[in-house]
Write a protein that holds these residues in place. Sequence first.
Motif, short mmCIF file in Angstrom:
data_model
loop_
_atom_site.label_atom_id
_atom_site.label_comp_id
_atom_site.label_asym_id
_atom_site.label_seq_id
_atom_site.Cartn_x
_atom_site.Cartn_y
_atom_site.Cartn_z
N THR A 1 0.80 -1.21 0.00
CA THR A 1 0.00 0.00 0.00
C THR A 1 0.84 1.27 0.00
N LEU A 2 1.76 1.37 0.94
CA LEU A 2 2.53 2.60 1.05
C LEU A 2 3.37 2.89 -0.19
N PRO A 3 4.14 1.89 -0.70
CA PRO A 3 4.91 2.20 -1.91
C PRO A 3 4.03 2.65 -3.07
N LEU A 4 2.85 2.02 -3.19
CA LEU A 4 1.99 2.41 -4.31
C LEU A 4 1.35 3.77 -4.09
N ALA A 5 1.20 4.17 -2.84
CA ALA A 5 0.59 5.47 -2.56
C ALA A 5 1.62 6.58 -2.47
N MET A 6 2.90 6.21 -2.43
CA MET A 6 3.96 7.21 -2.19
C MET A 6 3.94 8.39 -3.15
N PRO A 7 3.72 8.17 -4.44
CA PRO A 7 3.67 9.35 -5.33
C PRO A 7 2.64 10.38 -4.87
N GLY A 8 1.49 9.89 -4.42
CA GLY A 8 0.45 10.79 -3.93
C GLY A 8 0.86 11.49 -2.65
N VAL A 9 1.55 10.74 -1.77
CA VAL A 9 1.98 11.34 -0.52
C VAL A 9 2.99 12.46 -0.79
N LEU A 10 3.92 12.17 -1.70
CA LEU A 10 4.93 13.18 -2.02
C LEU A 10 4.31 14.41 -2.65
N SER A 11 3.41 14.19 -3.63
CA SER A 11 2.75 15.34 -4.25
C SER A 11 2.02 16.16 -3.21
N GLY A 12 1.32 15.45 -2.30
CA GLY A 12 0.59 16.15 -1.26
C GLY A 12 1.52 16.97 -0.38
N ALA A 13 2.68 16.38 -0.06
CA ALA A 13 3.62 17.11 0.80
C ALA A 13 4.12 18.38 0.11
N VAL A 14 4.40 18.26 -1.18
CA VAL A 14 4.87 19.44 -1.92
C VAL A 14 3.79 20.51 -1.95
N LEU A 15 2.55 20.08 -2.19
CA LEU A 15 1.46 21.05 -2.21
C LEU A 15 1.29 21.71 -0.85
N ALA A 16 1.46 20.91 0.21
CA ALA A 16 1.33 21.48 1.55
C ALA A 16 2.39 22.54 1.78
N PHE A 17 3.62 22.24 1.36
CA PHE A 17 4.69 23.21 1.54
C PHE A 17 4.41 24.47 0.75
N ALA A 18 3.99 24.29 -0.51
CA ALA A 18 3.70 25.45 -1.35
C ALA A 18 2.58 26.30 -0.75
N THR A 19 1.56 25.61 -0.22
CA THR A 19 0.45 26.34 0.38
C THR A 19 0.91 27.16 1.58
N SER A 20 1.75 26.55 2.41
CA SER A 20 2.24 27.27 3.58
C SER A 20 3.08 28.47 3.17
N LEU A 21 3.93 28.24 2.18
CA LEU A 21 4.81 29.30 1.71
C LEU A 21 4.00 30.51 1.23
N ASP A 22 2.86 30.22 0.61
CA ASP A 22 2.10 31.24 -0.07
C ASP A 22 1.05 31.90 0.81
N GLU A 23 0.82 31.36 2.00
CA GLU A 23 -0.31 31.77 2.80
C GLU A 23 -0.07 33.12 3.46
N VAL A 24 -0.87 34.11 3.08
CA VAL A 24 -0.71 35.46 3.63
C VAL A 24 -1.83 35.81 4.60
N VAL A 25 -3.04 35.56 4.19
CA VAL A 25 -4.18 36.08 4.95
C VAL A 25 -4.23 35.52 6.36
N LEU A 26 -4.13 34.18 6.47
CA LEU A 26 -4.15 33.60 7.81
C LEU A 26 -2.99 34.11 8.64
N THR A 27 -1.84 34.21 7.97
CA THR A 27 -0.65 34.66 8.69
C THR A 27 -0.87 36.06 9.25
N LEU A 28 -1.59 36.89 8.49
CA LEU A 28 -1.90 38.23 8.98
C LEU A 28 -2.60 38.19 10.33
#
Lengths: 260, 355, 392
Positions: free
Chosen positions: A178-205
């Motif tokens: 399960t995990l090896p087959l899901a890993m691409p999704g986990v990695l993509s999700g992690a990247v998106l999470a990082f990008a979202t955090s990097l870009d987040e202004v309003v909440l940070t305000l």
Amino acid sequence: MPMKIAKATFATLTILFLVAPLIAILPLAFTSSVILTYPIPSWSLRWFEELFFADAWRRAIVNSLIIGTGTTLLATVLGTAASLGLRNRLILFRGTVRTLFLLPMVVPAVVLGVGMQVLLARFGLTNSYLGVIIAHTVVAVPFVVVSVTGALAGIDERVELAAQSLGASPPTVFRRITLPLAMPGVLSGAVLAFATSLDEVVLTLFVAGPNQRTLARQMFSSIRENISPAIAAAAFLFIVATVAIGLVVVLSRSMLAKSR
Amino acid sequence: MAEFIRFDRITKFYGPLCVVENLDLSIDKGEFVSLLGPSGSGKTTLLMMLAGFEQPTSGNILLDGTAINAVPTHRRDMGVVFQSYALFPHMSVGDNIAFPLQMRGIAKAEIGARVKRALDMVQLSALVDRRPSQLSGGQQQRVALARALVFEPRVVLMDEPLGALDKQLREQMQLDIRDLHRRLGLTIVFVTHDQSEALTMSDRVAVFNKGKIEQIGTPRQVYDEPATRFVAEFIGETNLVEGVVEAVQGAEATVRLASGAQIVSAVSGTVASGQPVFLSIRPERVDLSETRGDARNVLETEVTDSVYQGDHLRVQLQNATHPLIAKLGRRSREFPPGTRVFAAFSAGDCRVIAP
Amino acid sequence: MSAASSRTGRSLLLLAPLLVFLVGFFVWPLFSMMSQAVSDPAVLRLLPRSAEVLRDWDRASPPTIPMQAALMEDLRAVDDDQALGDMVRRLNSARSGFRTLMGKTTSALADTDNPPADLVSIDKRWEKPEFWLAIADALSPYTDRNLLAALDLGRNAAGSIEHLPPDQSVNRVILVRTFWIAALVTFACACIGYPYAIIAASLSGWKRDLMLGAVLLPLWTSLLVRTAAWFILLQEQGLINDLLRGIGLIDAPLALIFNRTGVIIAMTHVLLPFMVLPIYSVLITIPKNLMPAAASLGAHPLRAFLRVLLPLSLRGVASGSLLVFISAIGYYITPALIGGPGDQMISSIIAFYATGSANWGMAGALGVVLLVATLLLYSVYARLSSDEPGRR
């Protein structure tokens, strides 16, 4: 024939509309002048120097990295576990729970920010890294859930049953199938999470104190108050960081695939 | 042969729906048993319960005398071959086959040797490093088979494994599997909805209908001596004619048809005089001739259609009250439509079935 | 049986952390914001005894001795000047005259040399029920003032709902403006995005990849970067004006920033991918041979489009439009940076009330309006996107 030319023109113009602004801003990061206009008088790295040496900017970069990493870890763990749990069809209100997990993407950040500020104050989490990480995680986790759920849906359930029939205990099935087959999704999700955090202004305000100013927050104030090519340099960094991470993910995925 | 697998009063409910009803089945060691039936008849569910993927609502499953209801799948030591192959997409063919050996903690060198033997057995040695996505359907199926056999399981379960293959490949694989069965002496439980497949490969066939077994027997038994109307119609093709029993003499009965004709037929089970029954007559057992002849049973019919099917001639007939089908060998005459012919068959070619 | 239930137990265990996390840090803040919108403890906090006594008052007869005594005690007990100020403001907005009345009363009560016997002796106005009515109404911990004010409504002295005077009616204008800007942006995105998606779906190979890539690239880049890029480009001496002057289309620079035009351009750029992608994903499910089939049956390309492609792709257009609209009404950054004072959208006002003037009541109320609008539109979107094509 004229239809074809019209289509090609329209498509090209739209592509330019979509892409040109991003490309236009990048060279300005290297301008030597203090104003953000073309033509560029001469090339210089002074704005990058400012980013890395001026206190405000430097701290902002560090904060973004700290908060981004924290958010990525928290969101990926929570989101992946939840996606795995959501696979079970026997869970009551499965659809409602899944909608709840995706709602933070829909709700306007200002609304969430107003509520969070009061809540974090009550817990004493204002002016802390943890508070900002929590806030960012709330808006980042839906991306992880979508990504991992998508990857999990692509796994043929029979493959896991087959592994069991061949002698693999449930933890082993998870670890080796399960995990090896899901890993691409986990990695993509992690990247998106990082990008979202990097870009987040309003909440940070709303939730960040002066010591947790992120790069995005700093850019925002800078644009409003004190416009300078440092913004272009910061934008350049943003783009480079996102592209770099994306490349890392793509490369590691193809490397994983080849090594088997 | 010793009893090896036993299903004891197995019942399975999905919510309010009863999928398997109070089922008893016993399978001997080394036997090849097919579970045959239409979709939804419960055969796949039974297989899933044997594998441990599903739990029976009530009843026991015994393996070699011990109940295994509580034993989890990964400890049942059964090889399973799925219709969709279920190969691990992120591993090579060799790794797929090595997997069950790794689960059993076998030494690496030994694993290599056994994987090689398994691949030789299915004639795919050259593909050991390929990924499943690079293989054809037939090749994937053979890899799945090798993977299920490499750890020498006690029982092999197959869930319609040949369903996704084209006709010629399927028929070849049927013979290959039968051959493997003979050579290795495996106990095989094979689910299929294709009755000719079941007849080709099995030692015994269990015919399923709506969660129950209607008949279990050797291929010859279920074909020549169908016990119920369902079995007669599901396996091969048959003519079903209604009638009433007039007299019973030992293993034969005289049945009067609606048209008034009398037929003498072999009987499965017991019937009483006056009982309404069906007569099952296999089309290939019917002889057609323009003269009456001296067969036990003769019906006057008229040819309505005659179709050449390559290896046999299919003739549609109309008797006074019911249609009939006859299958004639290629050497027989062709009767043009409209010809009056006599359809003849012996008592043994015909079977009385209680409805 | 037990295998299935232990599986379920495991799954629940996996779900639990995120569920708890979101309930605590997502649902609770939203509820807290909603409760702020309707909460009004300014008066209740300071006048607990009066609250008790006033419960039995019939709201018509003149104030009784116990009532006056309770109020005097409460007022004497007040030591927080700011809270007192809040209360007075609150009462005064319900009935003018309270400011002076309270001022007079509190200073009289503070006079220890000459303690007054009752309130009426301090000021005759305490005799009349009207002032007591105002206090009684303000004692409820819940109020609909904020929610009504969010829509520029208020209650008059008689208690019925009416429009607020124009100088206090700014919210509705802003709400209308928000929806209007969002509608314009959605329209622009549809006009550009729909043809773009059609062209992309009809191509293949590198051309299609290029068109899709051009849409995905902005999505990948940060919103802030995109907004900053437009901020730079739209300046008077920015690239766009320079370009237009360079090719001779205009003489004087166009005002493209800090106004509505700039906001629409920037928001369209940012939201265009959200229009293109849903339409594209619907278009590629349409069999490629439908349009040629229509042509073979005698349909002119325009008619074929109107009667075949348009109806089939309408679901995608609707999804995309909803998605863009929902995002647009909640936008904060882009209007804040690119727009002028007349382009501020509802999110800016919410932020102003919250961080600027600490009026959590109004911030919450406007937040509730925005949240309800968003959730309603989202439920329509969700229903639209769950209606699969095969299910007619």
